[in-house]
Design a protein around this motif. Sequence first.
Motif, PDB file in Angstrom:
ATOM      1  N   ASN A 217      72.750  -9.578   7.098  1.00  0.00           N
ATOM      2  CA  ASN A 217      72.328 -10.389   8.407  1.00  0.00           C
ATOM      3  C   ASN A 217      70.854  -9.670   8.847  1.00  0.00           C
ATOM      4  O   ASN A 217      70.147 -10.620   9.063  1.00  0.00           O
ATOM      5  N   LEU A 218      70.808  -8.469   8.925  1.00  0.00           N
ATOM      6  CA  LEU A 218      69.590  -7.924   9.400  1.00  0.00           C
ATOM      7  C   LEU A 218      68.319  -8.066   8.145  1.00  0.00           C
ATOM      8  O   LEU A 218      67.369  -8.508   8.925  1.00  0.00           O
ATOM      9  N   THR A 219      68.847  -8.034   7.038  1.00  0.00           N
ATOM     10  CA  THR A 219      67.764  -8.469   6.127  1.00  0.00           C
ATOM     11  C   THR A 219      67.531  -9.796   6.089  1.00  0.00           C
ATOM     12  O   THR A 219      66.137 -10.029   6.173  1.00  0.00           O
ATOM     13  N   ALA A 220      68.253 -10.739   6.388  1.00  0.00           N
ATOM     14  CA  ALA A 220      67.982 -12.256   6.589  1.00  0.00           C
ATOM     15  C   ALA A 220      67.235 -12.470   7.844  1.00  0.00           C
ATOM     16  O   ALA A 220      66.060 -13.202   7.665  1.00  0.00           O
ATOM     17  N   ILE A 221      67.401 -11.860   8.899  1.00  0.00           N
ATOM     18  CA  ILE A 221      66.613 -11.629  10.111  1.00  0.00           C
ATOM     19  C   ILE A 221      65.012 -11.292   9.750  1.00  0.00           C
ATOM     20  O   ILE A 221      64.071 -11.992  10.102  1.00  0.00           O
ATOM     21  N   LEU A 222      65.206 -10.288   9.209  1.00  0.00           N
ATOM     22  CA  LEU A 222      63.633  -9.348   8.836  1.00  0.00           C
ATOM     23  C   LEU A 222      62.873 -10.312   7.883  1.00  0.00           C
ATOM     24  O   LEU A 222      61.661 -10.491   8.183  1.00  0.00           O
ATOM     25  N   ASN A 223      63.536 -11.032   6.978  1.00  0.00           N
ATOM     26  CA  ASN A 223      62.806 -11.796   5.966  1.00  0.00           C
ATOM     27  C   ASN A 223      62.242 -12.932   6.468  1.00  0.00           C
ATOM     28  O   ASN A 223      60.950 -13.379   6.341  1.00  0.00           O
ATOM     29  N   VAL A 224      63.007 -13.513   7.768  1.00  0.00           N
ATOM     30  CA  VAL A 224      62.411 -14.861   8.167  1.00  0.00           C
ATOM     31  C   VAL A 224      61.167 -14.249   9.108  1.00  0.00           C
ATOM     32  O   VAL A 224      60.282 -14.791   9.027  1.00  0.00           O
ATOM     33  N   LEU A 225      61.272 -13.369   9.716  1.00  0.00           N
ATOM     34  CA  LEU A 225      60.094 -12.885  10.769  1.00  0.00           C
ATOM     35  C   LEU A 225      59.069 -12.247   9.583  1.00  0.00           C
ATOM     36  O   LEU A 225      57.921 -12.696  10.238  1.00  0.00           O
ATOM     37  N   ARG A 226      59.323 -11.626   8.777  1.00  0.00           N
ATOM     38  CA  ARG A 226      58.231 -11.252   7.938  1.00  0.00           C
ATOM     39  C   ARG A 226      57.586 -12.492   7.260  1.00  0.00           C
ATOM     40  O   ARG A 226      56.203 -12.532   7.324  1.00  0.00           O
ATOM     41  N   GLN A 227      58.118 -13.410   6.944  1.00  0.00           N
ATOM     42  CA  GLN A 227      57.402 -14.884   6.501  1.00  0.00           C
ATOM     43  C   GLN A 227      56.621 -15.296   7.517  1.00  0.00           C
ATOM     44  O   GLN A 227      55.595 -15.839   7.410  1.00  0.00           O
ATOM     45  N   LYS A 228      57.125 -15.491   8.673  1.00  0.00           N
ATOM     46  CA  LYS A 228      56.653 -16.019  10.083  1.00  0.00           C
ATOM     47  C   LYS A 228      55.372 -15.330  10.415  1.00  0.00           C
ATOM     48  O   LYS A 228      54.484 -15.846  10.482  1.00  0.00           O
ATOM     49  N   LEU A 229      55.336 -14.330  10.282  1.00  0.00           N
ATOM     50  CA  LEU A 229      54.231 -13.366  10.495  1.00  0.00           C
ATOM     51  C   LEU A 229      53.333 -12.963   9.311  1.00  0.00           C
ATOM     52  O   LEU A 229      52.337 -12.351   9.417  1.00  0.00           O
ATOM     53  N   GLN A 230      53.724 -13.145   8.042  1.00  0.00           N
ATOM     54  CA  GLN A 230      52.827 -13.180   6.962  1.00  0.00           C
ATOM     55  C   GLN A 230      52.695 -11.653   6.790  1.00  0.00           C
ATOM     56  O   GLN A 230      51.618 -11.319   6.678  1.00  0.00           O
TER      57      GLN A 230
ATOM     58  N   THR B 197      58.432 -15.716  19.047  1.00  0.00           N
ATOM     59  CA  THR B 197      57.868 -16.302  17.723  1.00  0.00           C
ATOM     60  C   THR B 197      58.730 -17.486  17.563  1.00  0.00           C
ATOM     61  O   THR B 197      58.315 -18.577  17.870  1.00  0.00           O
ATOM     62  N   ILE B 198      59.607 -17.505  16.608  1.00  0.00           N
ATOM     63  CA  ILE B 198      60.187 -18.631  16.040  1.00  0.00           C
ATOM     64  C   ILE B 198      61.496 -19.127  17.131  1.00  0.00           C
ATOM     65  O   ILE B 198      61.782 -20.270  16.980  1.00  0.00           O
TER      66      ILE B 198
END
Length: 107
Positions: A83-96, A52-53
């Motif tokens: 760090n895990l939360t930051a990664i999941l948040n970026v992916l969550r936003q990318k995938l909406q 994805t990103i």
Amino acid sequence: MNLTRDFSETVNARVQREPAFAKALLDEAVSLFLNGEPATARLILRDLVNATIGFEQLATETSKPSKSLHRMLSAKGNPTMDNLTAILNVLRQKLQVKIEVQTISGA
């Protein structure tokens, strides 16, 4: 003639072709973390980031070095919860997507 394709290439192609597959991978990674299988979850997240990103964009959005993110999402990685939360948040936003935890009644 080579009839096989690298697993990462297959995941990448399917994510590009089917956005629902990317969401399913994120769902599976979160489920694996919650069910005590963090090593597998990290590998799924690594493949999802690559498809994805990419790690450079993830590094920019999380303010973490790309190499550190690669290590965190390796089989033996050990990301902190922050760090895990930051990664999941970026992916969550990318995938909406919205991540929700549901409990199973009677279990």
